[in-house]
Write a protein that holds these residues in place. Structure first.
Motif, short mmCIF file in Angstrom:
data_model
loop_
_atom_site.label_atom_id
_atom_site.label_comp_id
_atom_site.label_asym_id
_atom_site.label_seq_id
_atom_site.Cartn_x
_atom_site.Cartn_y
_atom_site.Cartn_z
N GLU A 27 27.39 29.07 -3.49
CA GLU A 27 26.71 30.35 -2.69
C GLU A 27 25.29 30.38 -3.18
OE1 GLU A 27 27.80 34.99 -1.53
OE2 GLU A 27 28.23 34.26 -3.57
N LEU A 28 24.52 30.77 -2.29
CA LEU A 28 22.89 31.07 -2.08
C LEU A 28 22.66 32.48 -1.62
CD1 LEU A 28 19.84 30.22 -2.97
CD2 LEU A 28 20.09 29.07 -0.69
N VAL A 29 22.08 33.09 -2.39
CA VAL A 29 21.89 34.55 -2.01
C VAL A 29 20.21 34.81 -2.19
CG1 VAL A 29 22.17 37.06 -1.87
CG2 VAL A 29 24.12 35.30 -2.09
N GLY A 30 19.45 35.34 -1.32
CA GLY A 30 18.21 35.74 -1.54
C GLY A 30 17.23 36.01 -0.52
N GLN A 31 15.84 35.96 -0.96
CA GLN A 31 14.97 36.51 0.13
C GLN A 31 13.88 35.22 -0.10
OE1 GLN A 31 14.94 40.77 -0.42
NE2 GLN A 31 14.26 40.53 1.79
N GLY A 32 12.92 35.06 0.96
CA GLY A 32 11.64 34.38 0.72
C GLY A 32 10.47 35.08 1.54
#
Length: 771
Positions: free
Chosen positions: A475-480
């Motif tokens: 799973e990948l969770v985040g912001q750019g």
């Protein structure tokens, strides 16, 4: 069970151009195997009565391994394994990956300064990086029973007080899981021993050519019994390697200094007669000032860039193993937890790269190198932590059948903050200089069941078969965030003043089965032939730039199938070991970096992304010889011939059909000679001299493409060491890289004139004691 006398081992690779030669070698081996009476018996039985007892003792030492979770002679195992003895590595000054990888032909190491990648038989991580996401390493890295590899940087551990390193070539998916798709490196540490108090230590001092400061190291290990059944072992070391690269635009000399400190605690003992406990705590810290990178056209060992660079690692591990004797089998519970805190700052000429990426979809232009302006950098903060639990049952009774089975669980998380910028201020404004930032985490959860069985069959045959079933969720969770010139585009595209569409999440689940089967024919106690077919799978993963763009967020698993034919033999009453292996790797749905048309806000562009591009193959031959021609003299030669290519590239045409497979040198070899003058004595010590050389051929850092073609020249290193060894002390003096080569260990994907260079000629004096 069968029992060959002794030996190290080899596995094989064959360049297509060397096919005929390798076939002849195999034919000669098979002929000699088919007529043992004309070789072994005629040479030993007829002369047996004339051999002195001293001659009978002159045999190569038996090498025992635990690659299959049971103690076995390495010559009995139907796969390619190379064993490096811990004491021998210690005496030769080996400390980390850079020192021992090239001692094993068929292995390759890439060092970009910010990360290291290992390949075995051309199987390496061609799409990994130190930021979030990217492929995991297809090569397993184990400290005892603890898997310590994953996405991101492989920890390079100091190995003082080591028993041995077992390099397992080819897929090890049955017993070691998806992290060992192309092989595994297993480092086994010395345990605490309640039998007696012992202490040992060493100190080294030396000088690398052009360095203003000396290299130095200290290490100590103490084994302390706690009664009849328990003991602790305390180990500590510190190493400082002086820099040898000048940075004239920074006004500094020899700035790439490296420091390493390590401490370990082992507790081993018996809870009761049938229950053993082994516990370990480890802490290691590493730091590197500026990377050992140069632009050769600017002069010897000089780097023209002005950005500050560094790399720091703080690695901690705790492990607990319980072994319960059930009379018919041994039940083992292995529990471990580690954290790897990593910070790195490095030059990344992304403005020139982005210029090309924006224009390439429009004009289809190809460039060999796109240099960017100065003061461009990336900063990466990674905190990776993992817990793992394995429970396995291994048969221990003498029988025509051996078996092992178990379950495995692992949970790991990688928290990251990745910044690409061109302003060294701590807090650039959102409309000021800068490019982008990613922040978030990756989470992985895996559960697996595995089993393997070995059957003794008639006609001296042995059948081994195994399977592993695993399921992993990533799973990948985040912001750019966009900065500088990208900020208005992201605001326009997202409708947010932060220039980001908000937090995003993606996940992928992999469920796979990895089988393995081998058949061995034990011709006699000295010779064995084997056939092996095995499969390894690497889990799918995530692309971190999907947090701020529209690229494909996920990529699928890739699969490696290996077919191997080998022979393991001994001659001259155990004084000569000669092994040969041929193999073929078929790698499908290969995970590599390529480009994909996406958008940053409303603007379409090509973005770097990991995708499954097609198919690659590698094939080769490996030979190994180890000889003890007379007492005190040991000669070794290991040779690898390897050929690999990406036979099916990506659909966008960035990676072309027929592109070279990275980290695949056509030819590599290692040779060594050591003579201990056993009949001489000076102050009770035996004089010795050793000579060794390692050759690695030309290879590429990443697949040649329309974007980059980072080639690296081959190199050959020589080492000489001489000194005295005593029951309680050693004294030696040696030189590494005797001919003062500039070995290329890495390259830059954008500024391909920038190469990572290994140390020039280095002199070292070592003194050690044992009590």
């Amino acid at each position: 069970m069968h029992c060959l006398k002794t030996g190290y081992l080899t596995s094989g690779k064959i360049s297509q151009k060397a096919g005929r030669w390798a076939s002849r070698l195999l034919s000669l081996t098979l002929i000699s195997l088919a007529f043992p009476a004309a070789t072994q018996e005629a040479g030993s039985v007829e002369a047996a009565n004339t051999h002195s007892s001293a001659t009978e003792q002159r045999v190569l030492e038996e090498v025992l391994v635990t690659a299959n979770h049971r103690v076995q002679n390495v010559q009995n195992i139907a796969s390619g394994i190379r064993v490096l003895d811990g004491e021998a590595l210690e005496k030769s000054g080996v400390s980390g990956m850079d020192d021992y990888i090239f001692k094993v032909p068929g292995l390759d190491l890439i060092d970009s300064g910010m990360e290291k990648k290992i390949a075995i038989r051309g199987i390496g991580n061609v799409a990994g990086g130190i930021s979030a996401g990217g492929s995991a390493s297809p090569i397993g890295l184990y400290l005892n029973d603890t898997p310590i590899q994953g996405n991101g940087v492989l920890p390079d551990l100091t190995l003082y007080d080591l028993e041995r390193i077992e390099v397992l070539k080819g897929p090890q998916g049955t017993l070691y899981g998806e992290g060992a798709q192309g092989g595994a490196i297993k480092m086994l540490l010395a345990k605490a021993d309640p039998a007696e108090f012992t202490i040992k230590g060493e100190a080294t001092s030396g000088r690398t050519k052009f360095a203003d400061e000396p290299n130095r190291s200290q290490a100590l290990a103490a084994n302390i019994p706690l009664g009849d059944s328990w003991a602790v072992r305390l180990v500590g070391s510190r190493r400082v390697n002086a820099g040898y690269i000048d940075f004239p635009n920074r006004g500094t000399m020899d700035e790439n200094k490296a420091e390493n400190t390590m401490s370990r605690l082992h507790l081993d003992g018996s809870i009761r007669s049938d229950l053993q406990l082994s516990a370990m705590l480890l802490h290691q810290q590493q730091s590197l000032d500026q990377f050992p990178q140069v632009q050769k056209e600017d002069g010897d060992l000089r780097n023209r860039n002005g950005e500050p660079q560094f790399s720091e690692m703080d690695f901690k591990l705790a492990a607990l193993t319980l072994d319960l004797d059930l009379s018919f089998a041994q039940l083992t519970s292995s529990t471990s937890a580690f954290s790897n805190d990593r910070q790195a700052l490095g030059r990344a000429p992304f403005i020139g790269a982005l210029t090309f990426i924006f224009l390439n979809p429009i004009f289809g232009s190809n460039v060999e190198e796109t240099p960017g302006p100065g003061n461009e950098w990336t900063e990466t903060d990674n905190l990776q932590y993992s817990i793992a639990q394995e429970i396995r049952l291994v048969s221990i009774q003498e029988s025509w059948i051996d078996w092992v089975g178990g379950v495995f669980y692992r949970k790991r998380k990688n928290e990251f903050n990745y910044i690409a910028d061109n302003d060294m201020s701590d807090e650039p404004p959102p409309i000021g200089p800068g490019i982008y930032e990613f922040k978030g985490y990756e989470a992985f959860k895996q559960i697996a069941g595995f089993g393997e069985v070995t059957l003794d069959l008639p006609w001296d045959l042995e059948l081994n078969a195994g399977v592993r079933i695993f399921r992993e969720t990533a799973e990948l969770v985040g912001q750019g965030w966009g900065r500088g010139p990208l900020y208005p585009l992201l605001v326009l595209g997202s409708g947010s003043t932060e220039g980001t569409p908000g937090e995003r999440s993606f996940d992928i689940t992999t469920t796979e089965v990895t089988p393995k089967v081998s058949l061995s024919w034990f011709i006699d106690d000295f010779r064995m032939l084997y056939l092996l077919a095995a499969e390894g799978v690497r889990s799918g993963g995530t692309n971190p730039n999907a947090l701020a763009t529209t690229v494909t967020p996920l990529f699928e698993p890739d699969t490696l199938r290996t077919y191997e034919l080998g022979a393991k033999t001994q001659w001259l009453d155990g004084r000569l070991t000669a092994n040969l292996a041929l193999f073929y790797n078929d790698w499908t749905d290969l995970q590599v970096f390529t480009t994909q048309v996406a958008s940053i806000g409303p603007v379409p562009t090509a973005m770097a992304v990991v995708l499954n591009v097609g198919r690659a193959v590698s094939r080769g031959a490996e030979l190994e010889f180890e000889a003890l021609p007379y007492e005190g003299l040991t000669i070794g030669l290991q040779l690898s011939m390897l050929d690999g290519e990406i036979v099916e590239g990506d659909s966008s045409g960035v990676v072309a059909d027929g592109a070279a497979l990275p980290q695949t040198p056509k030819l590599s070899y290692a040779a060594s000679l050591r003579y201990d003058a056993l009949h001489w004595s000076i102050f009770g010590a035996t004089p010795f001299v050793s000579i060794d050389t390692q050759r690695t051929g030309d290879r590429v850092y990443s697949p040649p493409s329309t974007i980059a073609s980072p080639e690296m020249e081959g190199f050959q290193l020589y080492g000489v060491m001489a000194g005295f060894t005593h029951e309680s002390w050693d004294l030696s003096f040696g030189v590494r890289n005797l001919t003062d080569e500039r070995p290329e260990l890495g390259a830059n994907l954008v500024e391909m004139a920038t190469k990572t260079i290994g140390p020039p000629r280095t002199w070292t004096a070592r003194i050690a004691f044992r009590y």
